[in-house]
Design an enzyme around this catalytic site. Structure first.
Site, mmCIF file in Angstrom:
data_model
loop_
_atom_site.group_PDB
_atom_site.id
_atom_site.type_symbol
_atom_site.label_atom_id
_atom_site.label_comp_id
_atom_site.label_asym_id
_atom_site.label_seq_id
_atom_site.Cartn_x
_atom_site.Cartn_y
_atom_site.Cartn_z
ATOM 1 N N LYS A 175 38.957 23.761 27.679
ATOM 2 C CA LYS A 175 38.627 25.157 27.685
ATOM 3 C C LYS A 175 37.536 25.781 28.514
ATOM 4 O O LYS A 175 36.517 25.072 28.264
ATOM 5 C CB LYS A 175 38.664 25.971 26.264
ATOM 6 N N THR A 176 37.872 26.466 29.571
ATOM 7 C CA THR A 176 36.803 27.018 30.420
ATOM 8 C C THR A 176 36.462 28.551 30.028
ATOM 9 O O THR A 176 37.271 29.391 29.838
ATOM 10 C CB THR A 176 36.920 26.774 31.730
ATOM 11 N N ARG A 210 39.682 33.614 29.107
ATOM 12 C CA ARG A 210 39.635 34.813 29.658
ATOM 13 C C ARG A 210 39.614 36.137 28.791
ATOM 14 O O ARG A 210 39.041 37.136 29.144
ATOM 15 C CB ARG A 210 40.413 35.000 31.085
ATOM 16 N N LYS A 211 40.479 36.139 27.692
ATOM 17 C CA LYS A 211 40.560 37.117 26.617
ATOM 18 C C LYS A 211 40.967 38.201 27.519
ATOM 19 O O LYS A 211 40.377 39.218 27.300
ATOM 20 C CB LYS A 211 39.041 37.259 25.787
ATOM 21 N N ASP A 221 43.758 44.261 29.368
ATOM 22 C CA ASP A 221 44.315 45.453 30.016
ATOM 23 C C ASP A 221 45.668 45.558 30.366
ATOM 24 O O ASP A 221 46.436 44.902 29.704
ATOM 25 C CB ASP A 221 43.822 45.344 31.601
ATOM 26 N N GLY A 245 49.465 45.723 31.799
ATOM 27 C CA GLY A 245 50.119 44.569 32.473
ATOM 28 C C GLY A 245 49.715 44.291 34.178
ATOM 29 O O GLY A 245 49.549 43.337 34.454
HETATM 30 O O1 S5P Z 1 37.678 34.064 17.823
HETATM 31 C C1 S5P Z 1 37.202 33.316 18.536
HETATM 32 C C2 S5P Z 1 37.974 32.794 19.683
HETATM 33 C C3 S5P Z 1 37.625 31.891 20.753
HETATM 34 S S1 S5P Z 1 38.688 31.606 22.024
HETATM 35 N N1 S5P Z 1 36.027 32.557 18.508
HETATM 36 C C4 S5P Z 1 35.494 31.567 19.386
HETATM 37 O O2 S5P Z 1 34.451 31.052 19.167
HETATM 38 N N2 S5P Z 1 36.448 31.257 20.625
HETATM 39 C C5 S5P Z 1 35.751 30.403 21.601
HETATM 40 O O3 S5P Z 1 35.540 28.987 20.997
HETATM 41 C C6 S5P Z 1 34.528 30.978 22.161
HETATM 42 O O4 S5P Z 1 34.513 31.545 23.292
HETATM 43 C C7 S5P Z 1 33.730 29.490 22.643
HETATM 44 O O5 S5P Z 1 34.204 29.052 23.757
HETATM 45 C C8 S5P Z 1 34.534 28.512 21.637
HETATM 46 C C9 S5P Z 1 33.447 28.026 20.326
HETATM 47 O O6 S5P Z 1 32.450 27.568 20.650
HETATM 48 P P1 S5P Z 1 31.407 26.907 19.660
HETATM 49 O O7 S5P Z 1 30.113 26.193 20.177
HETATM 50 O O8 S5P Z 1 31.240 27.867 18.653
HETATM 51 O O9 S5P Z 1 32.278 25.707 18.870
#
Ligand code: S5P
Length: 265
Positions: A59-60, A91-92, A95, A97
């Site tokens: 995941k980036t 990217r969440k 917006d 479509g």
């Molecule tokens: O509700 C969420 C959704 C996401 S996608 N809570 C989150 O923490 N995330 C993502 O998961 C967040 O953007 C981060 O990249 C990862 C959690 O990272 P950690 O270091 O807390 O394990």
């Protein structure tokens, strides 16, 4: 191999990407998606090299890399593919479509390298069509993970909102699955009941050290998350901030894989 452990989930799945994920996870015996939240390209390459064999997806957050360049990113994605990983840009989107479609292009050109992206459904279901059109514009397919729950304290995703996201998302072929809250197994079990067996649930907010994280993050136990219905644990700092990321990734892989076997048997 995938069918042995995933059983009916594998046999009945109509999603190319979900099947791909189940295959990769079975090959690597890991339900770990690494949240590669490092802000330099060298840090990202180093992490990938160290933990690639123990994770099933990467995941980036492409927009937090200080020295990002299109060329280096292309090399990074090639290395991720060589490491047999699905690439997931968190990217969440949220917006309308047509703007989401355009946001899949732009400088980062997310549509050309991502297999999965996250999206909120706050703007209505057309955001999913916009994202799918984005992949279609470059002749690729991808899957959307809708945020049905979040791991951060005080978030505004109420149970009623979650229900609506699930009801709409379940019907949409462009939706790969849902983000659930890995820090609360009881919420996750409820979510699984509503989601059913077709779509995936992926969960951040998991760490072998449970409790509160930085700035409102909350952590639950990875085994409990999988037993409660998570199909993939998203782990960031538990791996990339540990003294030995490779050993940590291996531990998360083992815990998650054993929990899947326990759940499905
Ligand atoms: O509700 C969420 C959704 C996401 S996608 N809570 C989150 O923490 N995330 C993502 O998961 C967040 O953007 C981060 O990249 C990862 C959690 O990272 P950690 O270091 O807390 O394990």
């Amino acid at each position: 191999m995938a069918s042995e452990v995933w059983g009916a989930r594998w046999l009945n799945s109509t999603s190319e990407i979900a099947r791909k994920y189940m295959e990769v996870s079975a090959r690597k015996q890991s339900l770990v998606c690494l949240a590669a939240d490092r802000n330099t390209m060298s840090g990202l390459f180093e992490l990938l090299e160290e933990v690639g064999p123990y994770i099933a997806a990467l995941k980036t957050h492409v927009d937090l890399v200080d020295d990002w360049s299109a060329e280096k990113w292309k090399d990074f994605c090639t290395a991720a593919k060589e490491a047999d990983l699905l690439i997931f840009e968190d990217r969440k989107f949220a917006d309308i479509g047509k703007i989401s479609r355009s946001q899949m292009a732009g400088i980062y050109d997310i549509r050309s390298w991502s297999d999965l992206v996250t999206s909120h459904l706050i703007s209505g279901p057309d955001v999913v069509d916009g994202l799918q059109a984005g992949w279609g514009d470059v002749g690729r397919v991808g899957g959307v993970l809708l945020l049905a729950q979040m791991s951060s304290r005080g978030n505004l995703l109420s149970p009623e909102y979650t229900d609506q996201v699930v009801t709409k998302g379940r019907e949409h072929p462009g939706v790969f699955g849902f983000i659930g809250n890995g820090s609360r197994p009881e919420e996750l079990s409820e979510l699984r009941k509503k989601v059913g067996q077709e779509k995936m649930i992926w969960t951040p907010g998991v760490n072998l050290a449970v409790g509160d994280g930085e700035m409102g993050q909350r952590y639950g136990d990875p085994r409990e998350a999988v037993l409660a219905g998570s199909d993939c644990i998203i782990v960031g700092s538990g791996i990339h901030r540990s003294k030995n990321p490779r050993a940590s990734a291996k531990s998360y892989a083992e815990v998650s894989w054993n929990a899947l076997i326990e759940r499905e048997s």
